[in-house]
Design a protein around this motif. Sequence first.
Motif, PDB file in Angstrom:
ATOM      1  N   ALA A 298       0.851  -1.183   0.000  1.00 27.75           N
ATOM      2  CA  ALA A 298       0.000   0.000   0.000  1.00 27.75           C
ATOM      3  C   ALA A 298       0.888   1.235   0.000  1.00 27.75           C
ATOM      4  O   ALA A 298       1.870   1.294   0.742  1.00 27.75           O
ATOM      5  N   VAL A 299       0.539   2.213  -0.834  1.00 29.28           N
ATOM      6  CA  VAL A 299       1.347   3.423  -0.988  1.00 29.28           C
ATOM      7  C   VAL A 299       0.430   4.639  -0.948  1.00 29.28           C
ATOM      8  O   VAL A 299      -0.604   4.666  -1.613  1.00 29.28           O
ATOM      9  N   LEU A 300       0.824   5.629  -0.168  1.00 31.85           N
ATOM     10  CA  LEU A 300       0.087   6.888  -0.062  1.00 31.85           C
ATOM     11  C   LEU A 300       0.856   7.984  -0.793  1.00 31.85           C
ATOM     12  O   LEU A 300       2.081   8.070  -0.680  1.00 31.85           O
ATOM     13  N   SER A 301       0.141   8.805  -1.542  1.00 31.44           N
ATOM     14  CA  SER A 301       0.772   9.961  -2.185  1.00 31.44           C
ATOM     15  C   SER A 301       0.687  11.157  -1.247  1.00 31.44           C
ATOM     16  O   SER A 301      -0.315  11.365  -0.562  1.00 31.44           O
ATOM     17  N   VAL A 302       1.765  11.954  -1.214  1.00 32.18           N
ATOM     18  CA  VAL A 302       1.841  13.116  -0.331  1.00 32.18           C
ATOM     19  C   VAL A 302       2.369  14.310  -1.123  1.00 32.18           C
ATOM     20  O   VAL A 302       3.434  14.236  -1.740  1.00 32.18           O
ATOM     21  N   LYS A 303       1.627  15.410  -1.095  1.00 35.32           N
ATOM     22  CA  LYS A 303       2.103  16.631  -1.742  1.00 35.32           C
ATOM     23  C   LYS A 303       3.173  17.283  -0.880  1.00 35.32           C
ATOM     24  O   LYS A 303       2.947  17.568   0.297  1.00 35.32           O
ATOM     25  N   GLU A 304       4.331  17.500  -1.473  1.00 36.14           N
ATOM     26  CA  GLU A 304       5.415  18.208  -0.801  1.00 36.14           C
ATOM     27  C   GLU A 304       5.909  19.292  -1.741  1.00 36.14           C
ATOM     28  O   GLU A 304       6.719  19.036  -2.627  1.00 36.14           O
ATOM     29  N   GLY A 305       5.386  20.502  -1.569  1.00 34.48           N
ATOM     30  CA  GLY A 305       5.710  21.585  -2.493  1.00 34.48           C
ATOM     31  C   GLY A 305       5.150  21.280  -3.863  1.00 34.48           C
ATOM     32  O   GLY A 305       3.948  21.028  -4.022  1.00 34.48           O
ATOM     33  N   ASN A 306       6.016  21.274  -4.869  1.00 35.21           N
ATOM     34  CA  ASN A 306       5.590  20.985  -6.233  1.00 35.21           C
ATOM     35  C   ASN A 306       5.681  19.502  -6.584  1.00 35.21           C
ATOM     36  O   ASN A 306       5.419  19.119  -7.724  1.00 35.21           O
ATOM     37  N   ARG A 307       6.067  18.695  -5.613  1.00 31.94           N
ATOM     38  CA  ARG A 307       6.238  17.265  -5.860  1.00 31.94           C
ATOM     39  C   ARG A 307       5.119  16.467  -5.204  1.00 31.94           C
ATOM     40  O   ARG A 307       4.488  16.915  -4.249  1.00 31.94           O
ATOM     41  N   VAL A 308       4.873  15.269  -5.734  1.00 33.13           N
ATOM     42  CA  VAL A 308       3.997  14.297  -5.088  1.00 33.13           C
ATOM     43  C   VAL A 308       4.867  13.086  -4.772  1.00 33.13           C
ATOM     44  O   VAL A 308       5.406  12.432  -5.664  1.00 33.13           O
TER      45      VAL A 308
ATOM     46  N   ASP B 150       5.287   4.707   1.680  1.00 33.48           N
ATOM     47  CA  ASP B 150       4.809   3.341   1.858  1.00 33.48           C
ATOM     48  C   ASP B 150       4.035   3.206   3.161  1.00 33.48           C
ATOM     49  O   ASP B 150       4.500   3.639   4.217  1.00 33.48           O
ATOM     50  N   LEU B 151       2.876   2.591   3.093  1.00 32.75           N
ATOM     51  CA  LEU B 151       2.072   2.304   4.269  1.00 32.75           C
ATOM     52  C   LEU B 151       2.171   0.840   4.676  1.00 32.75           C
ATOM     53  O   LEU B 151       1.459   0.385   5.565  1.00 32.75           O
ATOM     54  N   SER B 152       3.048   0.101   4.008  1.00 37.93           N
ATOM     55  CA  SER B 152       3.309  -1.291   4.372  1.00 37.93           C
ATOM     56  C   SER B 152       4.761  -1.594   4.048  1.00 37.93           C
ATOM     57  O   SER B 152       5.393  -0.902   3.263  1.00 37.93           O
ATOM     58  N   SER B 153       5.277  -2.613   4.688  1.00 37.40           N
ATOM     59  CA  SER B 153       6.638  -3.061   4.446  1.00 37.40           C
ATOM     60  C   SER B 153       6.591  -4.526   4.027  1.00 37.40           C
ATOM     61  O   SER B 153       6.027  -5.356   4.745  1.00 37.40           O
ATOM     62  N   ASP B 154       7.130  -4.825   2.856  1.00 38.67           N
ATOM     63  CA  ASP B 154       7.095  -6.194   2.349  1.00 38.67           C
ATOM     64  C   ASP B 154       7.685  -7.147   3.375  1.00 38.67           C
ATOM     65  O   ASP B 154       8.823  -6.963   3.832  1.00 38.67           O
TER      66      ASP B 154
END
Length: 413
Positions: free
Chosen positions: A175-185, A189-193
Amino acid sequence: MGCVHGKCCCRYPGSSDGDNREDLGTYAQAQTHILAGRSVDSAQVPSHNFKLEYSVLTQRGFYPESPEKENQDSYCIRTQLQGNPNVHFFGVFDGHGQFGTQCSLFVRDRLVEILSDDPTLLDDPVKAYNSAFSRTNEELHSNSDIDDSMSGTTAITALLVGDMLYVANVGDSRAVLSVKEGNRVVAKDLSSDQTPFRKDECERVKSCGARVLSVDQVEGLKDPDIQSWGDEETEGGDPPRLWVQNGMYPGTAFTRSVGDSTAESIGVVAVPEVSTVQLTNSHPFFVIASDGVFEFLSSQTVVDMVNRCADPRDACSAIAGESYKLWLDHENRTDDITIIIVQIKALTNSGGGVTAKWNGGKTTNTQKETSEIYFSPCASEGYRSVMSEFSDVSCCHPVSSLDHKVVVSSSLG
């Protein structure tokens, strides 16, 4: 990655051999436009006045030596759990072994049903998650119609309760969450394999009697005393696996799963790692997908591809297409692929940032009882989390009417 008797058992030649390139090209072309005509579904979260828009794709892998092999992936999307319009569930289940499809479908159906029937779900989602995984695992073991001795499924699931997202992982999907950081997304990771590449998981299963060796090491082609396998990017083709002391089975490339009763004797458990994050207006979307996606695509690459697409259907198609291409560039087959993309629309709260709280799998603890560590190795640098000690996980003996409900669950053969 699955067990040696499942989807990853064959040592397929690299695609550079060219023996089956015409067949590969024909198959790859046939996968185009798989999402044609499929709508984008949505769910409201009235408690915080925002909306989810989501799309899902699942498709069978290409197995030249097993042309009749089923798609062992399945998924479940269920909105309004317990009749509550603010509670929604998403899950991807990646079966493996001879009866992997049956295991995947069983867990897909039972896990969400047990969560739905749990009266403590809203009061303590982490505890409910742990209980649901334990009970589902026990029920699968006792199901006389499914032989899970050498078969099972991984599970990556996301439960949304208002603006809180709870991700429970068993295995090597992600599972992966996107996060806005300035001009970047940025991908978080919300899980670790859960694989032997992780030092903590490797040591845990070894303490339960597992031999951890790659296939080449088991077959005597490499020195078994060298217990350093690099990382998944460099050693993904011959990863470390779990074996009983005096046998060449079960050969699982993961350290946690639901089912796999034989592997339980050497430390494979169905105890989830649960992460918790408060969603904010800095979180455009999240993705949950089987390892067929992440075998050759990084979390950041997947987030970048989703971010370029206004329509999640287009993003699903693009990611699946790129995954297939990379599989065929490296091997003579592909894995099954399943991906759910959930866009977060019109959420205006500022929330608490991207700090996540973690529960490493205890069924009795609370988040306050955990100890703070940096989550590694799969989380993005600087992403802080809280996780209980792995010593608290029993490695050899694992802890054992909806009128407005919308249910979407499928496994495409």
